[in-house]
Design a protein around this motif. Structure first.
Motif, mmCIF file in Angstrom:
data_model
loop_
_atom_site.group_PDB
_atom_site.id
_atom_site.type_symbol
_atom_site.label_atom_id
_atom_site.label_comp_id
_atom_site.label_asym_id
_atom_site.label_seq_id
_atom_site.Cartn_x
_atom_site.Cartn_y
_atom_site.Cartn_z
ATOM 1 N N ASP A 1 0.614 -1.313 -0.004
ATOM 2 C CA ASP A 1 -0.062 0.305 -0.385
ATOM 3 C C ASP A 1 1.033 1.336 0.298
ATOM 4 O OD1 ASP A 1 0.722 0.621 2.772
ATOM 5 O OD2 ASP A 1 -1.074 -0.479 3.304
ATOM 6 N N GLU A 2 0.288 2.413 0.112
ATOM 7 C CA GLU A 2 0.996 3.647 0.099
ATOM 8 C C GLU A 2 1.648 3.666 0.703
ATOM 9 O OE1 GLU A 2 -1.173 6.916 -0.413
ATOM 10 O OE2 GLU A 2 -3.034 6.621 -1.572
ATOM 11 N N SER A 3 1.485 3.379 2.147
ATOM 12 C CA SER A 3 2.271 3.662 3.565
ATOM 13 C C SER A 3 3.844 3.089 3.263
ATOM 14 C CB SER A 3 1.789 3.605 4.950
ATOM 15 O OG SER A 3 1.467 1.836 4.425
ATOM 16 N N GLU A 4 4.176 1.573 2.629
ATOM 17 C CA GLU A 4 4.152 0.483 2.446
ATOM 18 C C GLU A 4 5.307 1.315 1.364
ATOM 19 O OE1 GLU A 4 2.557 -3.630 4.199
ATOM 20 O OE2 GLU A 4 2.155 -2.738 2.703
ATOM 21 N N ILE A 5 5.158 1.927 0.475
ATOM 22 C CA ILE A 5 6.067 1.958 -1.265
ATOM 23 C C ILE A 5 6.651 3.470 -0.788
ATOM 24 C CG2 ILE A 5 5.925 3.123 -3.081
ATOM 25 C CD1 ILE A 5 3.834 1.594 -3.796
ATOM 26 N N ALA A 6 5.620 4.555 0.373
ATOM 27 C CA ALA A 6 6.769 5.530 1.392
ATOM 28 C C ALA A 6 7.489 5.277 2.444
ATOM 29 C CB ALA A 6 5.573 6.383 2.118
ATOM 30 N N ALA A 7 7.550 4.087 2.841
ATOM 31 C CA ALA A 7 8.708 3.223 4.013
ATOM 32 C C ALA A 7 9.836 3.272 2.685
ATOM 33 C CB ALA A 7 8.442 2.604 4.829
ATOM 34 N N TRP A 8 10.232 3.496 1.810
ATOM 35 C CA TRP A 8 11.325 2.599 1.065
ATOM 36 C C TRP A 8 11.613 4.147 0.057
ATOM 37 C CZ3 TRP A 8 14.216 -0.878 2.369
ATOM 38 C CH2 TRP A 8 14.034 -2.236 3.253
ATOM 39 N N CYS A 9 10.244 4.484 -0.654
ATOM 40 C CA CYS A 9 10.682 5.261 -1.740
ATOM 41 C C CYS A 9 10.376 6.974 -0.578
ATOM 42 C CB CYS A 9 10.137 5.021 -2.312
ATOM 43 S SG CYS A 9 10.526 3.814 -3.262
ATOM 44 N N GLU A 10 11.288 7.651 -0.079
ATOM 45 C CA GLU A 10 11.120 8.573 0.905
ATOM 46 C C GLU A 10 11.273 9.469 -0.398
ATOM 47 O OE1 GLU A 10 15.357 7.665 0.452
ATOM 48 O OE2 GLU A 10 13.574 6.817 0.797
ATOM 49 N N PHE A 11 12.014 9.575 -1.716
ATOM 50 C CA PHE A 11 11.679 10.994 -2.831
ATOM 51 C C PHE A 11 11.036 10.641 -3.244
ATOM 52 C CE2 PHE A 11 13.116 6.160 -3.661
ATOM 53 C CZ PHE A 11 12.336 6.123 -5.208
ATOM 54 N N MET A 12 9.809 10.463 -3.512
ATOM 55 C CA MET A 12 8.825 10.340 -2.811
ATOM 56 C C MET A 12 7.355 11.245 -2.414
ATOM 57 S SD MET A 12 8.013 6.666 -5.504
ATOM 58 C CE MET A 12 6.305 6.996 -6.425
ATOM 59 N N ASP A 13 6.968 11.792 -3.120
ATOM 60 C CA ASP A 13 5.838 12.100 -2.034
ATOM 61 C C ASP A 13 4.383 11.360 -2.138
ATOM 62 O OD1 ASP A 13 4.240 13.183 -4.592
ATOM 63 O OD2 ASP A 13 5.231 15.474 -4.583
ATOM 64 N N ALA A 14 3.603 11.863 -1.377
ATOM 65 C CA ALA A 14 2.110 11.763 -1.235
ATOM 66 C C ALA A 14 0.953 11.493 -3.261
ATOM 67 C CB ALA A 14 1.144 11.683 -0.635
ATOM 68 N N GLU A 15 1.088 12.315 -4.084
ATOM 69 C CA GLU A 15 0.859 12.482 -4.903
ATOM 70 C C GLU A 15 1.586 11.140 -6.071
ATOM 71 O OE1 GLU A 15 0.059 15.619 -8.811
ATOM 72 O OE2 GLU A 15 0.887 16.181 -6.777
ATOM 73 N N LYS A 16 2.341 11.137 -6.031
ATOM 74 C CA LYS A 16 3.324 10.177 -6.813
ATOM 75 C C LYS A 16 3.391 8.601 -6.430
ATOM 76 C CE LYS A 16 6.483 13.841 -9.206
ATOM 77 N NZ LYS A 16 4.940 13.761 -10.545
ATOM 78 N N ILE A 17 2.847 8.751 -5.358
ATOM 79 C CA ILE A 17 3.372 7.224 -5.155
ATOM 80 C C ILE A 17 1.578 7.120 -5.146
ATOM 81 C CG2 ILE A 17 2.642 5.741 -2.688
ATOM 82 C CD1 ILE A 17 4.754 7.530 -1.803
ATOM 83 N N ARG A 18 0.993 7.529 -5.498
ATOM 84 C CA ARG A 18 -0.336 7.076 -5.123
ATOM 85 C C ARG A 18 -0.792 7.151 -7.265
ATOM 86 N NH1 ARG A 18 -2.545 11.330 -1.559
ATOM 87 N NH2 ARG A 18 -2.489 12.806 -3.020
ATOM 88 N N GLU A 19 -0.390 8.260 -8.497
ATOM 89 C CA GLU A 19 0.322 7.543 -9.420
ATOM 90 C C GLU A 19 0.513 6.318 -9.985
ATOM 91 O OE1 GLU A 19 2.795 11.351 -11.124
ATOM 92 O OE2 GLU A 19 0.569 12.600 -10.845
ATOM 93 N N ALA A 20 2.091 6.242 -9.311
ATOM 94 C CA ALA A 20 3.012 5.288 -9.653
ATOM 95 C C ALA A 20 1.858 3.592 -9.065
ATOM 96 C CB ALA A 20 3.681 4.496 -8.416
ATOM 97 N N ILE A 21 1.049 3.917 -7.601
ATOM 98 C CA ILE A 21 -0.437 2.368 -7.507
ATOM 99 C C ILE A 21 -1.771 2.856 -8.838
ATOM 100 C CG2 ILE A 21 -1.885 1.867 -5.718
ATOM 101 C CD1 ILE A 21 -0.110 2.657 -3.297
ATOM 102 N N ASN A 22 -2.346 3.782 -8.735
ATOM 103 C CA ASN A 22 -3.251 3.756 -9.665
ATOM 104 C C ASN A 22 -3.225 2.870 -11.106
ATOM 105 O OD1 ASN A 22 -4.729 5.435 -8.155
ATOM 106 N ND2 ASN A 22 -4.414 7.283 -8.745
ATOM 107 N N GLU A 23 -0.909 3.865 -11.866
ATOM 108 C CA GLU A 23 -1.070 2.608 -12.707
ATOM 109 C C GLU A 23 -0.775 1.287 -12.401
ATOM 110 O OE1 GLU A 23 2.293 4.527 -15.841
ATOM 111 O OE2 GLU A 23 3.082 3.604 -14.597
ATOM 112 N N ALA A 24 -0.917 0.898 -11.867
ATOM 113 C CA ALA A 24 -0.499 -0.598 -11.614
ATOM 114 C C ALA A 24 -1.944 -1.731 -10.705
ATOM 115 C CB ALA A 24 1.088 -0.621 -10.563
ATOM 116 N N ASP A 25 -2.407 -0.577 -10.285
ATOM 117 C CA ASP A 25 -4.024 -0.739 -9.663
ATOM 118 C C ASP A 25 -4.412 -1.909 -10.648
ATOM 119 O OD1 ASP A 25 -5.315 -1.947 -7.176
ATOM 120 O OD2 ASP A 25 -5.793 0.116 -7.179
ATOM 121 N N GLY A 26 -4.557 -2.987 -11.054
ATOM 122 C CA GLY A 26 -5.533 -3.194 -11.892
ATOM 123 C C GLY A 26 -7.017 -3.676 -11.364
ATOM 124 N N ASP A 27 -7.492 -3.903 -10.522
ATOM 125 C CA ASP A 27 -8.262 -4.014 -9.854
ATOM 126 C C ASP A 27 -9.329 -2.577 -8.539
ATOM 127 O OD1 ASP A 27 -7.219 -4.547 -7.009
ATOM 128 O OD2 ASP A 27 -7.432 -6.028 -6.985
#
Length: 219
Positions: free
Chosen positions: A166-192
């Motif tokens: 989820d977002e928090s788990e990505i944020a924990a490793w990818c500190e260079f990404m803000d919340a908006e960038k994380i959501r964009e990355a998830i939305n692109e790959a989130d098939g369901d």
């Protein structure tokens, strides 16, 4: 420190030859690759492949690759550093648009494609590509070739072991990404569209490999 390139050494020997018949003429000197910068960088085939496929990769894969680039094997690190040094014609520690264009021209990229690739590689938006950004590009190409590596990285991100990232788990490793960038990355790959990345979605985002069952966590 970097020593003179083989072209520079050849140019110096030619200009300073003791025997007049071996010494470069003015025309030969002006046409020498050291002057014209005509030396072509012969890229490692794996670096070529990474460059060729970089633009088509998902935001999630690029983010994960940026994180794991710090943990490349020594062999991959040496390959990347060698390719970067050879491409960095002026030796200033960064590749400008002209130097990157020369690399991309070798693999048949158009000027329009080159512009997009340079913009994506330049993560700090300073107008050039550093050795770290070049390594991140190569890590993007490497990631996804081996199903075990993809599986291990997923398990690393899936901190609570619920089979989702989820977002928090990505944020924990990818500190260079803000919340908006994380959501964009998830939305692109989130098939369901459930706001999380399952293992199957993760594998699809990382490359064309068959997902395998994730081992049960040790109790």
């Amino acid at each position: 420190p970097r020593g003179p390139s083989k072209f520079a050494r050849n140019f110096i020997r030619g200009c300073l030859a003791m025997k007049p018949e071996l010494r470069f003429t003015t025309q030969q000197a002006l046409q020498h690759p050291f002057i014209t910068k005509a030396e072509a960088t012969v890229l490692d085939k794996n670096v070529q492949e990474s460059l060729a496929t970089f633009h088509g990769q998902t935001k999630l894969k690029k983010a994960v690759a940026r994180m794991i680039a710090k943990h490349m094997t020594d062999k991959d690190r040496r390959v990347v550093e060698k390719a970067f040094r050879e491409a960095d014609k002026d030796g200033n520690g960064r590749l400008d648009a002209q130097e990157i264009s020369a690399l991309l021209k070798q693999i048949g990229k158009t000027p329009e494609e080159t512009k997009k690739i340079v913009a994506e590689m330049d993560t700090d938006k300073d107008g050039g590509v550093t050795s770290d950004e070049f390594a991140q590009m190569h890590a993007t190409g490497i990631l996804g070739k081996n199903v075990k590596d993809v599986q291990e990285v997923f398990m690393l991100f899936d901190k609570n072991k619920d089979g989702m990232v989820d977002e928090s788990e990505i944020a924990a490793w990818c500190e260079f990404m803000d919340a908006e960038k994380i959501r964009e990355a998830i939305n692109e790959a989130d098939g369901d569209s459930n706001g999380k990345i399952s293992y199957e979605e993760w594998v699809k985002a990382m490359g064309n490999i068959e997902p395998q069952k994730i081992p049960e966590p040790k109790k």
